[in-house]
Design a protein around this motif. Structure first.
Motif, PDB file in Angstrom:
ATOM      1  N   LEU A   1     -48.649 -50.518 -12.410  1.00 53.42           N
ATOM      2  CA  LEU A   1     -47.486 -51.376 -12.259  1.00 53.42           C
ATOM      3  C   LEU A   1     -47.120 -52.020 -13.593  1.00 53.42           C
ATOM      4  N   MET A   2     -48.124 -52.370 -14.388  1.00 51.21           N
ATOM      5  CA  MET A   2     -47.851 -52.898 -15.727  1.00 51.21           C
ATOM      6  C   MET A   2     -47.100 -51.882 -16.570  1.00 51.21           C
ATOM      7  N   ALA A   3     -47.505 -50.605 -16.466  1.00 47.78           N
ATOM      8  CA  ALA A   3     -46.821 -49.554 -17.222  1.00 47.78           C
ATOM      9  C   ALA A   3     -45.378 -49.402 -16.758  1.00 47.78           C
ATOM     10  N   GLU A   4     -45.162 -49.471 -15.449  1.00 46.49           N
ATOM     11  CA  GLU A   4     -43.805 -49.404 -14.904  1.00 46.49           C
ATOM     12  C   GLU A   4     -42.939 -50.534 -15.467  1.00 46.49           C
ATOM     13  N   ILE A   5     -43.482 -51.736 -15.464  1.00 41.04           N
ATOM     14  CA  ILE A   5     -42.735 -52.903 -15.966  1.00 41.04           C
ATOM     15  C   ILE A   5     -42.479 -52.777 -17.461  1.00 41.04           C
ATOM     16  N   LEU A   6     -43.477 -52.348 -18.193  1.00 41.29           N
ATOM     17  CA  LEU A   6     -43.361 -52.274 -19.652  1.00 41.29           C
ATOM     18  C   LEU A   6     -42.360 -51.223 -20.107  1.00 41.29           C
ATOM     19  N   PHE A   7     -42.396 -50.047 -19.471  1.00 42.51           N
ATOM     20  CA  PHE A   7     -41.598 -48.919 -19.958  1.00 42.51           C
ATOM     21  C   PHE A   7     -40.225 -48.802 -19.312  1.00 42.51           C
TER      22      PHE A   7
ATOM     23  N   GLU B   1     -63.553 -44.508 -16.873  1.00 42.13           N
ATOM     24  CA  GLU B   1     -62.435 -44.490 -15.933  1.00 42.13           C
ATOM     25  C   GLU B   1     -61.236 -45.253 -16.496  1.00 42.13           C
ATOM     26  N   LEU B   2     -61.512 -46.395 -17.122  1.00 40.23           N
ATOM     27  CA  LEU B   2     -60.432 -47.178 -17.700  1.00 40.23           C
ATOM     28  C   LEU B   2     -59.724 -46.412 -18.801  1.00 40.23           C
ATOM     29  N   MET B   3     -60.484 -45.845 -19.722  1.00 42.05           N
ATOM     30  CA  MET B   3     -59.874 -45.153 -20.850  1.00 42.05           C
ATOM     31  C   MET B   3     -59.093 -43.932 -20.392  1.00 42.05           C
ATOM     32  N   SER B   4     -59.548 -43.297 -19.323  1.00 41.67           N
ATOM     33  CA  SER B   4     -58.812 -42.161 -18.783  1.00 41.67           C
ATOM     34  C   SER B   4     -57.452 -42.605 -18.261  1.00 41.67           C
ATOM     35  N   GLN B   5     -57.435 -43.723 -17.526  1.00 44.58           N
ATOM     36  CA  GLN B   5     -56.168 -44.209 -16.989  1.00 44.58           C
ATOM     37  C   GLN B   5     -55.269 -44.754 -18.084  1.00 44.58           C
ATOM     38  N   VAL B   6     -55.859 -45.452 -19.047  1.00 44.87           N
ATOM     39  CA  VAL B   6     -55.063 -45.970 -20.164  1.00 44.87           C
ATOM     40  C   VAL B   6     -54.415 -44.825 -20.932  1.00 44.87           C
ATOM     41  N   GLY B   7     -55.186 -43.766 -21.174  1.00 46.15           N
ATOM     42  CA  GLY B   7     -54.632 -42.618 -21.873  1.00 46.15           C
ATOM     43  C   GLY B   7     -53.503 -41.956 -21.089  1.00 46.15           C
ATOM     44  N   GLU B   8     -53.670 -41.898 -19.771  1.00 44.08           N
ATOM     45  CA  GLU B   8     -52.645 -41.295 -18.930  1.00 44.08           C
ATOM     46  C   GLU B   8     -51.371 -42.123 -18.886  1.00 44.08           C
ATOM     47  N   LEU B   9     -51.526 -43.446 -18.792  1.00 44.09           N
ATOM     48  CA  LEU B   9     -50.367 -44.322 -18.648  1.00 44.09           C
ATOM     49  C   LEU B   9     -49.706 -44.681 -19.974  1.00 44.09           C
ATOM     50  N   PHE B  10     -50.508 -44.853 -21.022  1.00 43.20           N
ATOM     51  CA  PHE B  10     -49.985 -45.368 -22.287  1.00 43.20           C
ATOM     52  C   PHE B  10     -50.081 -44.386 -23.454  1.00 43.20           C
ATOM     53  N   GLY B  11     -50.705 -43.228 -23.221  1.00 42.62           N
ATOM     54  CA  GLY B  11     -50.924 -42.283 -24.315  1.00 42.62           C
ATOM     55  C   GLY B  11     -49.647 -41.695 -24.881  1.00 42.62           C
ATOM     56  N   ASP B  12     -48.607 -41.533 -24.042  1.00 45.23           N
ATOM     57  CA  ASP B  12     -47.344 -40.946 -24.511  1.00 45.23           C
ATOM     58  C   ASP B  12     -46.346 -41.998 -25.004  1.00 45.23           C
ATOM     59  N   TRP B  13     -46.772 -43.227 -25.034  1.00 46.33           N
ATOM     60  CA  TRP B  13     -45.929 -44.320 -25.548  1.00 46.33           C
ATOM     61  C   TRP B  13     -45.700 -44.078 -27.037  1.00 46.33           C
ATOM     62  N   PRO B  14     -44.472 -43.781 -27.457  1.00 42.81           N
ATOM     63  CA  PRO B  14     -44.256 -43.409 -28.859  1.00 42.81           C
ATOM     64  C   PRO B  14     -44.366 -44.595 -29.817  1.00 42.81           C
ATOM     65  N   SER B  15     -45.071 -44.387 -30.893  1.00 36.96           N
ATOM     66  CA  SER B  15     -45.145 -45.408 -31.947  1.00 36.96           C
ATOM     67  C   SER B  15     -44.007 -45.180 -32.932  1.00 36.96           C
ATOM     68  N   HIS B  16     -43.632 -46.229 -33.633  1.00 37.38           N
ATOM     69  CA  HIS B  16     -42.647 -46.076 -34.699  1.00 37.38           C
ATOM     70  C   HIS B  16     -42.782 -47.237 -35.665  1.00 37.38           C
ATOM     71  N   GLU B  17     -42.223 -47.086 -36.811  1.00 38.43           N
ATOM     72  CA  GLU B  17     -42.297 -48.118 -37.825  1.00 38.43           C
ATOM     73  C   GLU B  17     -41.548 -49.370 -37.368  1.00 38.43           C
ATOM     74  N   PHE B  18     -42.066 -50.505 -37.745  1.00 38.58           N
ATOM     75  CA  PHE B  18     -41.416 -51.756 -37.390  1.00 38.58           C
ATOM     76  C   PHE B  18     -41.540 -52.716 -38.566  1.00 38.58           C
ATOM     77  N   THR B  19     -40.629 -53.639 -38.615  1.00 38.30           N
ATOM     78  CA  THR B  19     -40.681 -54.673 -39.654  1.00 38.30           C
ATOM     79  C   THR B  19     -40.551 -56.037 -38.977  1.00 38.30           C
ATOM     80  N   LEU B  20     -41.274 -57.010 -39.495  1.00 41.85           N
ATOM     81  CA  LEU B  20     -41.175 -58.374 -39.015  1.00 41.85           C
ATOM     82  C   LEU B  20     -40.314 -59.172 -39.982  1.00 41.85           C
ATOM     83  N   PRO B  21     -39.525 -60.100 -39.480  1.00 42.76           N
ATOM     84  CA  PRO B  21     -38.687 -60.911 -40.374  1.00 42.76           C
ATOM     85  C   PRO B  21     -39.529 -61.598 -41.441  1.00 42.76           C
TER      86      PRO B  21
END
Length: 453
Positions: free
Chosen positions: A121-127, A215-235
């Motif tokens: 549910l956290m992944a649903e809310i986040l993405f 078990e946790l790392m398996s689920q984390v990888g499944e839910l968050f592994g395809d979350w794309p990273s990208h460059e970011f800048t902070l003010p």
């Protein structure tokens, strides 16, 4: 005949503080995962923390970080706001999202039997948040009403002026968005900010509870592994101004029977090496009901119900504050006692028994903060988010015990500057000014709306 004991009993042995060694992993997209396995109770707590908070609001968009965080849980592509709340309630869980000065934290807690469902549910809310217009309108109306309430509160008015004086143009100087900032918020801005700011390579997932690592790392990888990273800048942060003199700022509330006093100056960030010494020093000076300023202004003089000091340590900087709410007629006398105590802890070593009592309290209360799983999760989250040493929790009491009389006096002189304090007093200016003007040559008066008079 009952024998009366004439000496206090010996202190109990220290409460053991044993937590599992955190497991740390990093996904290919940069998301860090910190797991503390804790099976005392069948619960699990999650903290998904982003190293980006209100201090990183885009230029001209004050309040956008907090608004995005608050609106995150108000609906997704799959659930409306109401449906989401009902689903969380059916699971007996809790989900929240909020922003502080330095971080944005998306949190959840539940029974371990529902851990997989809550993380999904956290992944649903986040993405897939939708940021509904109707919910955003409600958020803005509530925020504007709350702002009206805040402006009627002396503590808010004092904090507003103190932050301005201490932090200048640095983002820490903003304690709340203004009315125009809330009015400026729109759904497009929230969607754009969410897409650019919520990135895995600037985040850490902290998990504490009754879960199994594989078990946790398996689920984390499944839910968050395809979350794309990208460059970011902070003010880019504005520099914090140096203060050369003591100043007096009065926020005028005509007819007020009370004066709210805040004395402050820049101190240290949260990860500073002097953290433990300043913590002990502050405990002696004003952190509790047995501290020096409390005993002086309340117990001896009767000027107030409470007088305190604190070190508000943030990621980039921090400030020292001494505060009290006193009767208007004793404002000047209260200032005199505050300066007496601030100078005394700088000029004289504290008594050995004061040091012992402060250290005993701090080391004794620390394990209690980890008695609940949510408390332990908070401690672990702070350790990770502020970049504290890996053994910070395990060695906390040892580091407190190592503070000496000389350390207390040294940090008092290093981080308490009576001659450069920003003095802010909220109350009746006509009654306060004659009592306080001797303490500063630079004096300014504002109304409750923050406008200079």
């Amino acid at each position: 005949m009952v024998e009366i004991q004439k000496t206090p009993p010996e202190p109990l042995a220290p409460i053991p503080f044993n937590i599992a060694e955190p497991v740390r992993e990093t996904l290919p997209n940069g998301l860090r995962v910190v797991l503390v396995e804790e099976d005392r109770v069948p619960l699990v707590s999650y903290r998904l923390a982003f190293f980006r908070g209100d201090a990183h609001d885009p230029k001209g968009a004050v309040g956008l970080t907090s608004a995005t965080a608050s609106m995150l849980t108000e609906g997704t592509e799959k659930y409306s706001s109401r449906e989401l709340a009902e689903r969380v309630e059916r699971l007996g869980a809790g989900i929240s999202s909020n922003a502080s000065d330095d971080f944005t934290t998306f949190s959840a807690s539940t029974l371990s039997i529902y851990a997989d469902e809550i993380l999904a549910l956290m992944a649903e809310i986040l993405f897939r948040p939708t940021f509904p217009e109707s919910e955003l309108d409600l958020y803005k109306r509530n925020a504007l009403e709350n702002l009206k309430y805040q402006r009627s509160q002396p503590n808010f008015l004092a904090s507003e002026q103190s932050a301005r004086l201490i932090y200048g143009h640095h983002p820490y100087s903003v304690v709340s968005p203004k009315e125009a900032d809330y009015e400026r918020l729109d759904r497009e801005s929230l969607v754009k900010y969410h897409d650019s700011a919520y990135v895995p390579n600037n985040a850490v997932l902290i998990v504490v509870g009754d879960v199994e690592r594989s078990e946790l790392m398996s689920q984390v990888g499944e839910l968050f592994g395809d979350w794309p990273s990208h460059e970011f800048t902070l003010p880019k942060d504005e520099p914090i101004p140096a203060r050369d003199d003591r100043t007096l700022t009065i926020v005028d509330r005509p007819g007020s029977a009370q004066a709210n006093i805040v004395l402050s100056n820049i101190a240290i960030p949260r990860n500073h090496p002097d953290h433990f010494a300043t913590t002990v020093m502050n405990q002696v000076l004003g952190a509790g009901a047995s501290s020096r300023v409390f005993m002086n202004l309340r117990e001896e003089k009767g000027y107030t119900y409470g007088a305190y000091t604190r070190i508000d340590a943030k990621k980039q900087a921090g400030d020292f504050e001494a505060t009290a709410e006193v009767r208007t007629s004793v404002t000047g006398d209260s200032l005199k006692e505050f300066f007496y105590e601030l100078n005394r802890i700088r000029d004289e070593k504290v008594r050995p028994e004061e040091l012992a009592d402060a250290k005993s309290f701090l080391t004794g209360v620390f394990p209690i903060r980890a008695e609940t799983q949510d408390g332990l999760a908070g401690l672990v989250a702070n350790q990770v988010m502020y970049g504290l040493p890996d053994d910070y929790l395990q060695t906390y009491r040892e580091n407190i015990d190592a503070v000496t009389l000389e350390d207390v006096q040294r940090v008092a002189n290093a981080y308490i500057h009576p001659e450069r304090l920003a003095m802010v007093i909220v109350g009746d200016a006509d009654a306060i000014l004659p009592q306080a003007k001797e303490y500063a040559e630079d004096i300014e008066v504002f109304d409750a709306e923050g406008k200079k008079k």
